[in-house]
Design an enzyme around this catalytic site. Structure first.
Site, PDB file in Angstrom:
ATOM      1  N   ASP A 384       0.848  -1.201   0.000  1.00 56.34           N
ATOM      2  CA  ASP A 384       0.000   0.000   0.000  1.00 56.34           C
ATOM      3  C   ASP A 384       0.880   1.245   0.000  1.00 56.34           C
ATOM      4  O   ASP A 384       0.620   2.200   0.722  1.00 56.34           O
ATOM      5  CB  ASP A 384      -0.912  -0.013   1.230  1.00 56.34           C
ATOM      6  CG  ASP A 384      -2.002   1.047   1.159  1.00 56.34           C
ATOM      7  OD1 ASP A 384      -2.380   1.435   0.053  1.00 56.34           O
ATOM      8  OD2 ASP A 384      -2.464   1.489   2.230  1.00 56.34           O
ATOM      9  N   ALA A 385       1.935   1.223  -0.802  1.00 57.15           N
ATOM     10  CA  ALA A 385       2.868   2.346  -0.863  1.00 57.15           C
ATOM     11  C   ALA A 385       2.495   3.262  -2.020  1.00 57.15           C
ATOM     12  O   ALA A 385       2.398   2.816  -3.171  1.00 57.15           O
ATOM     13  CB  ALA A 385       4.295   1.838  -1.034  1.00 57.15           C
TER      14      ALA A 385
END
Length: 521
Positions: A384-385
């Site tokens: 989830d970067a």
């Protein structure tokens, strides 16, 4: 009637030579500090624009492009002006105008940024860069060729090559120093507004020194100082109105970090914003998740056994998901890799991270962290970067990175990834490319659309495994209304998952271009 070919100097030869030497030293200092100033302004500008336009490739491209063009125009104009007016006070006026405009930048930013942000993440950064930085860039770009001309005149144009080489060298050294000082010191220790005021003040002092050296008595210095004082006060005191619910705000090397509260206990919502994007949140009273996509870590519980003994989250967000894992599985070892150490500190202070000793936060780049992880493996890895809502770090979206992820999964482990894209339609190219790339590594890749309109950008969750994960959802009964049913009903039917022949790799990764094309549509 003869025409003067050098800055006005005393007539005694010894005094004239000493004065010419002073001019050369001064011109060298001017070009050094002007080169430093333009890099300080450029690098600090990223942090100035990010809260409104995002910390994306589009912001940096627009900003760098505008400043380069402005510098080019300034180079041409500086040479023309120096030929038409070979007098040292020209440098003073160029520096004075650049100083005043630089001092005004924070105030102009407050006036124009919010309105121009409505033009989107591509056009918006271009327009605001033109408004804020084009004119200072032209003026500072004009300093170098004018300095070459005056430097050469002090030697009666007998060493033009040496003059150009000396000025170019000092300007480049100044740019080098400005780059390193900005990145490694200024942004870590001063507010962005203060950095612009400081850069403007340095240019203003150089302008005054130029007038003194040109023997312009009184008038120009006073005018410049008054204009600079007014601009400095306006720029240095400009602040945006207090934002509703803001409880924390700070700058880091990577982001403009904000924390907001809304509602009242026990139904409060606390969200973390990095630059212009909401990155995560929770109910600070209960720790419950508040964003729908955060529930999708539970996809790992669809397999057997329905538990998580180890998990890795790439990108901390507001630490809601890793804390949920730790709360549901108290013995689980949960790791979070987050590139910004200040986000981790915010997590400790505002998002309960210290209450979960089994959640270990690592300040590192995710790819480097995995390379150094040795033989460590996890049941669940959640990617989830993001650098803003529309920018995936490109090195975390390639076949090589996904292979690194697969190498650190347990045999029955799953990799879950969150992207912002459409499920189908003309804006689904990112989803199609990600699915194609992930299938180079994982035999089973399934997509979930969290939004309502599948042809519009939304959270798209990609679940990857060595096993057939679709069977975990289609060949089982789930209780209506359960969390399992809520997640499974968003599964994208197999025949409608978009397809692409493009595979993202370290060598060829058009992620940014695909995102930009989708935004333009």
């Amino acid at each position: 009637m003869s025409r003067s070919t050098s800055p006005k100097t005393p007539e005694t030869p010894a005094v004239e030579n000493a004065y010419a030497h002073q001019i050369r030293l001064f011109l060298g200092a001017v070009c050094f500090f002007a080169g430093a100033a333009i890099m300080v302004v450029e690098i600090s500008a990223f942090r100035l624009l990010a809260p409104y336009f995002g910390n994306t490739i589009y912001t940096s491209t627009a900003l760098i492009g505008v400043i380069l063009v402005a510098f080019s125009v300034g180079g041409y104009l500086g040479g023309r002006l120096a030929d038409r007016k070979p007098a040292l006070d020209l440098i003073g006026w160029l520096l004075a105008a650049a100083a005043v405009l630089t001092l005004f930048i924070p105030a102009l930013h407050m006036v124009f940024s919010l309105g121009l942000s409505a033009y989107g993440v591509i056009t918006g950064p271009l327009l605001i860069s033109l408004v804020l930085f084009a004119c200072p860039g032209v003026l500072l770009g004009a300093v170098s060729p004018a300095s070459v001309r005056f430097y050469s005149l002090t030697q009666k144009d007998t060493h033009v090559g040496m003059a150009a080489g000396t000025i170019s060298m000092l300007g480049s050294l100044g740019s080098f120093v400005g780059t390193f000082v900005s990145g490694f010191y200024l942004l870590a220790n001063f507010g962005v507004r203060g950095i612009f005021v400081g850069a403007g003040a340095v240019l203003l002092l150089l302008a005054v020194a130029s007038f003194i050296l040109a023997k312009k008595a009184g008038g120009p210095q006073v005018q410049v100082l008054i204009a600079g004082l007014i601009a400095g006060v306006v720029g240095g005191t400009s602040e945006r109105p207090p934002l509703i619910g803001l409880i924390h705000e700070r700058e880091s090397f990577y982001h403009h970090i904000s924390v907001y509260d809304e509602g009242e206990a026990p139904h409060r919502r606390r969200t973390l914003a990095l630059d212009s994007t909401q990155e995560g949140g929770m109910n600070p009273d209960t720790g419950e998740l508040i964003l729908p996509y955060q529930e999708y870590w539970k996809l790992a519980l669809l397999r057997e056994p329905a538990e998580v003994s180890s998990a890795l989250f790439i990108g901390a967000g507001a630490f809601g998901m890793p804390e949920n894992v730790s709360r549901d599985f108290p013995k689980a070892a949960v790791d979070v890799v987050e590139i910004d150490p200040q986000v981790i500190e915010v997590g400790r202070k505002y998002f309960k991270l210290d209450e979960y000793p089994r959640v270990n936060a690592h300040a590192d780049d995710a790819r480097r962290f995995l390379r150094q992880a040795g033989g460590q493996k996890w049941d669940l890895i959640f990617g989830d970067a993001y650098n803003g809502r529309h920018a995936i770090p490109s090195h975390l979206a390639t076949r090589e990175f996904f292979q690194l992820v697969a190498d650190h999964l347990e045999p029955k482990g799953v990799y879950v990834m969150n992207i912002i894209a459409a499920v189908n339609g003309p804006k689904a190219d990112l989803t199609a490319g990600m699915v194609a790339t992930l299938r180079q590594v994982f035999p089973s890749v399934e997509a979930f659309g969290v939004g309502y309109r599948k042809d519009e950008p939304q959270n798209v969750i990609l679940m990857c495994s060595r096993e057939n994960v679709r069977a975990l959802m289609t060949d089982r009964y789930v209780t209506p209304g359960s969390w399992q049913e809520k997640l499974i009903r968003t599964l994208v039917p197999a025949g409608t998952v978009p397809r692409s022949q493009v595979v993202f790799s370290d060598d060829h990764n058009p992620v940014d271009a695909i995102i930009a094309r989708g935004l333009l549509e």
